[in-house]
Design a protein around this motif. Structure first.
Motif, PDB file in Angstrom:
ATOM      1  N   HIS A 122       0.508  -1.272   0.189  1.00  0.00           N
ATOM      2  CA  HIS A 122      -0.053  -0.297  -0.258  1.00  0.00           C
ATOM      3  C   HIS A 122       0.574   1.594  -0.037  1.00  0.00           C
ATOM      4  O   HIS A 122       1.899   1.131   0.140  1.00  0.00           O
ATOM      5  CB  HIS A 122      -0.993   0.159   0.793  1.00  0.00           C
ATOM      6  N   LYS A 123       0.444   2.586  -0.091  1.00  0.00           N
ATOM      7  CA  LYS A 123       0.771   3.894  -0.122  1.00  0.00           C
ATOM      8  C   LYS A 123       1.821   3.870   0.925  1.00  0.00           C
ATOM      9  O   LYS A 123       1.094   4.021   1.759  1.00  0.00           O
ATOM     10  CB  LYS A 123      -0.191   4.585  -0.434  1.00  0.00           C
ATOM     11  N   HIS A 124       2.630   4.444   0.849  1.00  0.00           N
ATOM     12  CA  HIS A 124       3.660   4.456   1.948  1.00  0.00           C
ATOM     13  C   HIS A 124       3.205   6.097   2.415  1.00  0.00           C
ATOM     14  O   HIS A 124       3.309   7.261   1.825  1.00  0.00           O
ATOM     15  CB  HIS A 124       4.606   4.778   2.170  1.00  0.00           C
ATOM     16  N   PRO A 125       2.390   6.561   3.817  1.00  0.00           N
ATOM     17  CA  PRO A 125       1.908   7.566   4.050  1.00  0.00           C
ATOM     18  C   PRO A 125       3.100   9.107   4.242  1.00  0.00           C
ATOM     19  O   PRO A 125       2.688   9.602   4.001  1.00  0.00           O
ATOM     20  CB  PRO A 125       1.505   7.078   5.344  1.00  0.00           C
ATOM     21  N   GLU A 126       4.262   8.486   4.600  1.00  0.00           N
ATOM     22  CA  GLU A 126       4.852   8.970   4.990  1.00  0.00           C
ATOM     23  C   GLU A 126       5.506   9.926   3.302  1.00  0.00           C
ATOM     24  O   GLU A 126       5.344  11.336   3.279  1.00  0.00           O
ATOM     25  CB  GLU A 126       6.483   8.995   5.772  1.00  0.00           C
ATOM     26  N   SER A 127       5.826   9.367   2.315  1.00  0.00           N
ATOM     27  CA  SER A 127       5.418  10.081   1.044  1.00  0.00           C
ATOM     28  C   SER A 127       4.563  10.649   0.251  1.00  0.00           C
ATOM     29  O   SER A 127       4.995  11.618  -0.098  1.00  0.00           O
ATOM     30  CB  SER A 127       6.100   8.806   0.466  1.00  0.00           C
ATOM     31  N   LYS A 128       3.719  10.051   0.676  1.00  0.00           N
ATOM     32  CA  LYS A 128       2.185  11.095   0.857  1.00  0.00           C
ATOM     33  C   LYS A 128       2.457  12.258   1.219  1.00  0.00           C
ATOM     34  O   LYS A 128       1.373  13.334   1.001  1.00  0.00           O
ATOM     35  CB  LYS A 128       1.223   9.920   0.857  1.00  0.00           C
ATOM     36  N   GLN A 129       2.247  12.132   2.664  1.00  0.00           N
ATOM     37  CA  GLN A 129       2.322  13.588   3.354  1.00  0.00           C
ATOM     38  C   GLN A 129       3.184  14.383   2.906  1.00  0.00           C
ATOM     39  O   GLN A 129       3.045  16.018   2.011  1.00  0.00           O
ATOM     40  CB  GLN A 129       2.374  13.517   4.679  1.00  0.00           C
ATOM     41  N   GLN A 130       4.500  14.064   2.452  1.00  0.00           N
ATOM     42  CA  GLN A 130       5.199  14.943   1.573  1.00  0.00           C
ATOM     43  C   GLN A 130       5.301  15.154   0.037  1.00  0.00           C
ATOM     44  O   GLN A 130       4.971  16.394   0.031  1.00  0.00           O
ATOM     45  CB  GLN A 130       6.561  14.381   1.730  1.00  0.00           C
ATOM     46  N   MET A 131       4.616  14.624  -0.555  1.00  0.00           N
ATOM     47  CA  MET A 131       4.285  15.542  -1.466  1.00  0.00           C
ATOM     48  C   MET A 131       2.872  15.683  -1.575  1.00  0.00           C
ATOM     49  O   MET A 131       2.740  16.956  -2.352  1.00  0.00           O
ATOM     50  CB  MET A 131       3.649  13.947  -2.353  1.00  0.00           C
ATOM     51  N   ARG A 132       1.862  15.694  -0.830  1.00  0.00           N
ATOM     52  CA  ARG A 132       0.844  16.693  -0.916  1.00  0.00           C
ATOM     53  C   ARG A 132       2.049  18.642   0.333  1.00  0.00           C
ATOM     54  O   ARG A 132       1.215  19.532  -0.347  1.00  0.00           O
ATOM     55  CB  ARG A 132       0.251  16.485   0.811  1.00  0.00           C
ATOM     56  N   THR A 133       2.685  17.929   0.821  1.00  0.00           N
ATOM     57  CA  THR A 133       3.525  19.357   1.202  1.00  0.00           C
ATOM     58  C   THR A 133       3.662  19.627  -0.036  1.00  0.00           C
ATOM     59  O   THR A 133       3.556  21.220   0.145  1.00  0.00           O
ATOM     60  CB  THR A 133       4.306  18.648   2.108  1.00  0.00           C
ATOM     61  N   ASN A 134       4.545  19.814  -0.839  1.00  0.00           N
ATOM     62  CA  ASN A 134       5.230  20.015  -1.844  1.00  0.00           C
ATOM     63  C   ASN A 134       4.352  20.479  -3.289  1.00  0.00           C
ATOM     64  O   ASN A 134       3.952  21.373  -3.816  1.00  0.00           O
ATOM     65  CB  ASN A 134       6.063  18.604  -3.166  1.00  0.00           C
ATOM     66  N   VAL A 135       2.675  20.067  -3.075  1.00  0.00           N
ATOM     67  CA  VAL A 135       1.204  20.931  -3.919  1.00  0.00           C
ATOM     68  C   VAL A 135       1.248  22.071  -3.389  1.00  0.00           C
ATOM     69  O   VAL A 135       1.430  22.971  -3.831  1.00  0.00           O
ATOM     70  CB  VAL A 135       0.623  19.596  -4.421  1.00  0.00           C
TER      71      VAL A 135
END
Length: 574
Positions: free
Chosen positions: A153-166
């Motif tokens: 499943h999606k790695h939660p930390e990377s998804k948080q970082q990607m949302r931060t980037n956007v």
């Protein structure tokens, strides 16, 4: 634990410039609690947002990443309509892989297995540039982890970082956009109003439209956006409500975008005079603005309103359904997409008529009314075999526009020269699919065929494609043509007659300066024979336009005498 060998490696263009020497991220808070950016200088914005303000900075970063083997993707802000095989056509929202960005205005990219040039100003680079590492079978944009049961499943930390980037990109670009709007209002409009001998009120209204109203609106929008921005934990920011709250306010962009073509025409007329060129350049230098011409600055609102849906779509991608902002982001995306869709549609139509006019002028032996009297966009083109009732077949190149299908014949020696061979009114015919085999009672056997049958008489046009997939494309294109005609009627999408006449007049003037083809008619523009397929680094041909923004973001072209001469020698090449 992250599964080794199956990790989806990601990187962010945002991080290339916002990381300080000690590894921390520079503060991006450039607007005070009142939403005012007035206290911050151009240098302050440059230090915090070099990606957006430093000329060529983003371009260098892209080429460095491409050289390192990274995949760089961009999303189309709006449609790019083209009749040139050397250009990449696409629709708003399409994803293009950038393969080369050495030229400022034109990049080389790939979309749907085709590689060609495309205007850099037509796209927005994704904030999160994702690339699957070797051996990965996951989906791009997902960093995977494996639990005890072997489920990924999606790695939660990377998804948080990607949302931060956007989130950071949305806020940062909004601040820079406010800076550009302020520069236009204070650097250009204010100075123009002081020089009443040079500018009338009508001229200023035509050139700048309602951009001052847009500036006031965007300041209020940014103020609310800043309130919702969580500086400590950006991924927790809930900004969807800001877009929904100001949804009706974004309607002012429609007036600006409708006015923009007229603004470009008025400005182009003034720029032919040296004193106006020097005046506008003096305004730019006095305001300490970046090295972009006035027409480039006037394009930014058009780009901005089309960029919002792409930013929100990327934000939605990295927002979990359980996140408090998920529903608002989803609703905001749909709302902004509808706003941008209407603007993009009108822009595409206006852009199309200039290209269609130039195309008609290049056709040898054109007969009958100008194509713009009925049509305003090219939908599909390609080669088909036309078969008469007597069974006589003819190879023709067909161009499907709204309301009509135009047939042309290629010159036997110069394949880039087209002769006019007739047209069919698509409003008066119906599309009929034809099965492979013998046709009716006659002995004629056909494959990959379809017919256009008259709605009033017994007249029918039979066409055969080379491959089944070619036939499928033509069938779909014919259906699209009918759908677009209906949509245009419902939306009241009509191009003013004066703009059509102006497009034809400009195309005819440009055609007089070119070499003549057979029969004394203007020859088709020379095609570039340079096609750097599968090459990492390419050299931009001399015909690639000079670095400047022109009209609706389409860079100016200057055909090279070398390539024109080279195309003349085409029949003698092996």
């Amino acid at each position: 634990m992250v599964a080794r060998g199956e990790v989806a490696r990601f990187w962010s263009l945002e991080s290339l410039h916002l990381v300080s020497s000690d590894g921390g991220t520079e503060s991006s808070a450039l607007v005070d609690d009142n939403g005012s950016e007035e206290d911050f200088s151009y240098e302050d914005l440059c230090r915090a947002n070099p990606r957006y303000l430093q000329p060529g900075g983003e371009q260098l970063a892209i080429n460095e990443l491409i050289s390192d083997g990274s995949v760089v993707c961009a999303e189309a802000l709006w449609d790019h309509v083209t009749m040139d095989d050397q250009e990449l056509g696409f629709k708003a929202g399409d994803v293009i892989q950038v393969l080369e960005a050495s030229n400022k205005d034109w990049w080389w990219g790939r979309s749907e297995e085709k590689e060609a040039w495309f205007p850099a100003s037509f796209v927005r680079l994704r904030v999160n540039q994702e690339e699957l590492s070797e051996g990965s079978s996951g989906t791009p944009g997902e960093e995977l982890e494996e639990d005890a049961g072997g489920n990924r499943h999606k790695h939660p930390e990377s998804k948080q970082q990607m949302r931060t980037n956007v989130i950071r990109e949305i806020v940062s670009t909004e601040r820079v956009y406010i800076k550009h709007l302020r520069d236009i209002c204070e650097g250009y409009i204010r100075q123009c109003r002081k020089h009443t001998a040079m500018f009338t009120a009508v001229q200023l209204s035509t050139i700048f439209g309602n951009i001052e109203d847009i500036y006031k609106f965007q300041r209020m929008f940014l103020k609310d956006l800043e309130k919702q921005y969580n500086k400590e934990e950006p991924h927790l920011s809930e900004i969807g409500s800001c877009f929904l709250q100001h949804q009706e306010g974004f309607a002012i962009y429609s007036e600006y975008c409708n006015n923009h073509p007229g603004a470009c025409a008025e400005l182009a007329g003034l720029m032919k005079q040296g004193r106006y060129r020097h005046f506008f350049e003096a305004c730019r230098l006095l305001q300490q603005m970046i090295d972009i011409s006035l027409d480039g600055f006037l394009l930014t609102p058009v780009q901005k309103i089309c960029k919002y849906p792409l930013q929100l779509a990327e934000l939605l991608k990295y927002t979990a359904p359980a996140h408090g902002d998920y529903n608002n982001i989803k609703a905001a995306y749909e709302a902004m997409k509808n706003v941008a869709c209407l603007i993009n549609e009108r822009k595409r139509k206006l852009e199309s008529i200039d290209k269609i006019a130039r195309w008609q002028v290049s056709i040898v032996g054109w007969e009958g009314p100008d194509i713009l009297e009925q049509s305003s966009e090219l939908i599909h083109s390609g080669e088909l075999t036309s078969i008469s009732r007597q069974g006589r077949s003819q190879q023709r190149t067909f161009f499907l526009f709204d309301h009509q299908l135009v047939a042309c014949k290629k010159d036997r020696l110069r394949r880039d020269v087209l002769y006019y061979r007739g047209r069919t009114d698509t409003d008066a015919v119906e599309l009929v699919d034809v099965e492979d085999g013998r046709l009716g009672a006659c002995s004629l056997s056909v494959r990959n065929a379809f017919k256009l049958v008259s709605r009033t008489g017994d007249e029918a046009h039979l066409f055969c494609a080379r491959k089944p997939e070619d036939k499928a494309r033509w069938l779909q294109a014919c259906r699209d043509e009918r759908r677009r005609v209906q949509e245009d009627r419902e939306l009241g999408m009509e191009i003013p007659e004066n703009q059509k006449k102006l497009a034809m007049l400009n195309a005819q003037k440009a055609g007089h300066g070119k070499s003549k083809g057979y029969g004394g008619c203007p020859a088709a523009p020379p095609h570039q024979t340079f096609r750097p397929v599968h090459q990492r680094h390419v050299t931009v041909p001399p015909s690639v336009p000079q670095p400047q923004v022109f009209a609706l973001a389409e860079p100016r072209r200057k055909p090279s005498p070398f390539w024109h001469t080279f195309s003349k020698l085409a029949p003698f090449r092996k």
